[in-house]
Design a protein around this motif. Structure first.
Motif, PDB file in Angstrom:
ATOM      1  N   ILE A  82      -9.173   9.674   9.137  1.00 23.57           N
ATOM      2  CA  ILE A  82      -8.505   9.111  10.366  1.00 23.57           C
ATOM      3  C   ILE A  82      -9.453   8.741  11.591  1.00 23.57           C
ATOM      4  N   LYS A  83     -10.660   9.091  11.667  1.00 22.41           N
ATOM      5  CA  LYS A  83     -11.302   9.048  12.700  1.00 22.41           C
ATOM      6  C   LYS A  83     -11.953   7.742  12.741  1.00 22.41           C
ATOM      7  N   HIS A  84     -12.181   7.216  11.347  1.00 26.02           N
ATOM      8  CA  HIS A  84     -12.386   5.806  11.209  1.00 26.02           C
ATOM      9  C   HIS A  84     -11.378   4.621  11.560  1.00 26.02           C
ATOM     10  N   ILE A  85     -10.245   4.953  11.496  1.00 28.47           N
ATOM     11  CA  ILE A  85      -9.113   4.028  11.722  1.00 28.47           C
ATOM     12  C   ILE A  85      -9.091   4.126  13.281  1.00 28.47           C
ATOM     13  N   LYS A  86      -8.979   5.325  13.959  1.00 31.13           N
ATOM     14  CA  LYS A  86      -9.289   5.506  15.320  1.00 31.13           C
ATOM     15  C   LYS A  86     -10.298   4.757  15.795  1.00 31.13           C
ATOM     16  N   ALA A  87     -11.550   4.467  15.251  1.00 30.29           N
ATOM     17  CA  ALA A  87     -12.668   3.859  15.776  1.00 30.29           C
ATOM     18  C   ALA A  87     -12.671   2.482  15.881  1.00 30.29           C
ATOM     19  N   ILE A  88     -11.931   1.899  14.788  1.00 29.79           N
ATOM     20  CA  ILE A  88     -11.618   0.701  14.527  1.00 29.79           C
ATOM     21  C   ILE A  88     -10.718   0.158  15.687  1.00 29.79           C
ATOM     22  N   ALA A  89      -9.564   0.670  15.987  1.00 26.00           N
ATOM     23  CA  ALA A  89      -8.542   0.644  17.136  1.00 26.00           C
ATOM     24  C   ALA A  89      -9.087   0.672  18.446  1.00 26.00           C
ATOM     25  N   GLU A  90      -9.835   1.548  18.655  1.00 23.40           N
ATOM     26  CA  GLU A  90     -10.431   1.953  20.279  1.00 23.40           C
ATOM     27  C   GLU A  90     -11.661   0.729  20.360  1.00 23.40           C
ATOM     28  N   THR A  91     -12.213   0.210  19.626  1.00 21.86           N
ATOM     29  CA  THR A  91     -13.128  -0.812  19.723  1.00 21.86           C
ATOM     30  C   THR A  91     -12.778  -2.091  19.642  1.00 21.86           C
ATOM     31  N   ASP A  92     -11.507  -2.402  19.254  1.00 19.32           N
ATOM     32  CA  ASP A  92     -11.015  -3.863  18.867  1.00 19.32           C
ATOM     33  C   ASP A  92     -11.283  -4.634  20.214  1.00 19.32           C
ATOM     34  N   PHE A 109       0.833  -1.174  -0.027  1.00 14.15           N
ATOM     35  CA  PHE A 109       0.027  -0.039  -0.145  1.00 14.15           C
ATOM     36  C   PHE A 109       1.071   1.289  -0.093  1.00 14.15           C
ATOM     37  N   ASP A 110       2.004   1.212  -0.232  1.00 12.08           N
ATOM     38  CA  ASP A 110       3.155   2.269  -0.142  1.00 12.08           C
ATOM     39  C   ASP A 110       2.831   3.097   1.138  1.00 12.08           C
ATOM     40  N   LYS A 156      -0.953  10.747  16.217  1.00 11.64           N
ATOM     41  CA  LYS A 156      -1.399  10.669  14.946  1.00 11.64           C
ATOM     42  C   LYS A 156      -1.032   9.166  14.274  1.00 11.64           C
ATOM     43  N   LYS A 157      -0.284   8.229  15.147  1.00 10.22           N
ATOM     44  CA  LYS A 157       0.174   7.102  14.611  1.00 10.22           C
ATOM     45  C   LYS A 157      -0.231   5.857  15.147  1.00 10.22           C
ATOM     46  N   ILE A 158      -0.336   4.936  14.466  1.00 13.87           N
ATOM     47  CA  ILE A 158      -0.923   3.414  14.917  1.00 13.87           C
ATOM     48  C   ILE A 158       0.102   2.587  14.368  1.00 13.87           C
ATOM     49  N   ARG A 159      -0.110   1.472  15.323  1.00 12.14           N
ATOM     50  CA  ARG A 159       0.668  -0.012  15.045  1.00 12.14           C
ATOM     51  C   ARG A 159      -0.181  -1.086  15.652  1.00 12.14           C
ATOM     52  N   ALA A 160       0.128  -2.312  15.011  1.00 13.89           N
ATOM     53  CA  ALA A 160      -0.419  -3.525  15.605  1.00 13.89           C
ATOM     54  C   ALA A 160       0.734  -3.987  16.501  1.00 13.89           C
ATOM     55  N   THR A 161       0.099  -4.890  17.471  1.00 12.93           N
ATOM     56  CA  THR A 161       1.331  -5.072  18.658  1.00 12.93           C
ATOM     57  C   THR A 161       1.527  -6.651  18.871  1.00 12.93           C
ATOM     58  N   TYR A 162       0.858  -7.190  17.793  1.00 16.83           N
ATOM     59  CA  TYR A 162       1.255  -8.852  17.915  1.00 16.83           C
ATOM     60  C   TYR A 162       0.873  -9.429  16.480  1.00 16.83           C
ATOM     61  N   ALA A 163       1.426 -10.743  16.332  1.00 13.04           N
ATOM     62  CA  ALA A 163       0.982 -11.569  14.989  1.00 13.04           C
ATOM     63  C   ALA A 163       1.599 -10.908  13.950  1.00 13.04           C
ATOM     64  N   HIS A 164       2.928 -10.199  13.934  1.00 16.56           N
ATOM     65  CA  HIS A 164       3.567  -9.773  12.628  1.00 16.56           C
ATOM     66  C   HIS A 164       4.331 -11.034  12.063  1.00 16.56           C
ATOM     67  N   THR A 165       4.227 -10.640  10.684  1.00 16.27           N
ATOM     68  CA  THR A 165       5.106 -11.596   9.919  1.00 16.27           C
ATOM     69  C   THR A 165       6.384 -10.567   9.457  1.00 16.27           C
ATOM     70  N   ILE A 166       6.470  -9.411   9.538  1.00 17.02           N
ATOM     71  CA  ILE A 166       7.562  -8.562   9.245  1.00 17.02           C
ATOM     72  C   ILE A 166       8.310  -8.452  10.504  1.00 17.02           C
ATOM     73  N   ASP A 167       9.362  -7.983  10.242  1.00 14.68           N
ATOM     74  CA  ASP A 167      10.534  -7.864  11.511  1.00 14.68           C
ATOM     75  C   ASP A 167      10.155  -6.329  12.109  1.00 14.68           C
ATOM     76  N   ILE A 168       9.501  -6.209  13.223  1.00 16.05           N
ATOM     77  CA  ILE A 168       9.278  -5.060  14.070  1.00 16.05           C
ATOM     78  C   ILE A 168       9.745  -5.189  15.439  1.00 16.05           C
ATOM     79  N   MET A 215      -1.538   7.587  10.610  1.00 16.76           N
ATOM     80  CA  MET A 215      -2.856   7.013  10.424  1.00 16.76           C
ATOM     81  C   MET A 215      -3.529   8.058   9.124  1.00 16.76           C
ATOM     82  N   GLY A 216      -3.190   9.301   8.816  1.00 13.91           N
ATOM     83  CA  GLY A 216      -3.500   9.785   7.586  1.00 13.91           C
ATOM     84  C   GLY A 216      -2.811   9.343   6.438  1.00 13.91           C
ATOM     85  N   ALA A 217      -1.584   8.922   6.432  1.00 12.37           N
ATOM     86  CA  ALA A 217      -1.062   8.211   5.409  1.00 12.37           C
ATOM     87  C   ALA A 217      -1.829   6.957   5.126  1.00 12.37           C
ATOM     88  N   MET A 218      -1.961   6.211   5.897  1.00 11.94           N
ATOM     89  CA  MET A 218      -2.534   4.896   5.815  1.00 11.94           C
ATOM     90  C   MET A 218      -3.890   5.119   5.310  1.00 11.94           C
TER      91      MET A 218
END
Length: 210
Positions: free
Chosen positions: A81-91, A50-51, A101-113, A62-65
């Protein structure tokens, strides 16, 4: 449905679970599932598709995503951005972390983080599901990552069973002496509401849960 309560913020369902009021509509169930799946894919597995620029700790703007998703998914032309935050906050699994203004996943990565800044485990005992065929091997050799970059452990027997039933009908649950492991210097981090991660777990900390 995903809605927004003026007093209590975002929620999943028809009404705010705290006050019972019908809030403002944000997304329908289909949009929630599709957007959540796309976000998880970007944050865990393929940001380059997704570049989206991601730093070494897995953070993206979040804006770039949002802009990247809109470019590739015409049905998300309304995304903000508000839609991305809404998904994250209710997961319900706590898979996301939002800071500014940033977001990340905290587990289950297949890329090096680098997730070393996550909080340490806050429990003395953890659990891990295996098949009956795997029990003896794991108890002898320990736990190592398989299809992810980390070993993923559960904070309860119930969650371990739930995870194990994805692979087998009757998973065997292993008990991890997390307190002893951390006392010995093993780094175990809390990555979700009931998910913990480690690079590996030596066999001496494992036993069959009865």
């Amino acid at each position: 449905m995903l809605g927004e309560c003026n007093e209590h913020g975002y929620y999943r369902g028809e009404k705010c679970p705290i006050c019972g009021e019908e809030g403002k509509f944000v997304m329908n169930d289909w949009e929630v599932r599709k957007l959540s799946g796309t976000m998880i894919g970007i944050l865990r597995h393929f940001p380059e598709q997704f570049d989206v620029e991601m730093d070494e700790k897995g953070w993206v703007e979040m804006g770039a995503m949002a802009d990247a998703i809109k470019r590739r998914r015409a049905d998300f032309h309304w995304l903000r951005i508000k839609h991305i935050k809404a998904i994250a906050e209710t997961d319900e699994k706590g898979r996301y972390q939002v800071e500014g203004k940033k977001i990340r996943a905290t587990y289950a990565h297949t890329i090096d983080i680098d997730l070393s800044d996550l909080p340490p485990a806050d429990t003395n005992v953890l659990f891990y599901p295996v098949t009956e065929e795997e029990v003896d091997i794991v108890l002898e050799q320990g736990l190592f990552p398989i299809d992810r970059n980390k070993v993923h452990l559960s904070g309860s027997v119930e969650k371990a069973l739930e995870a194990g039933r994805i692979r087998t009908e009757n998973p065997v649950i292993l008990r991890i002496d997390a307190a002893k492991a951390m006392e010995d210097g093993v780094i175990i981090l809390k990555a979700g509401k009931d998910v913990y991660i480690a690079d590996e777990i030596d066999a001496k900390y494992l036993s069959r849960y009865e």
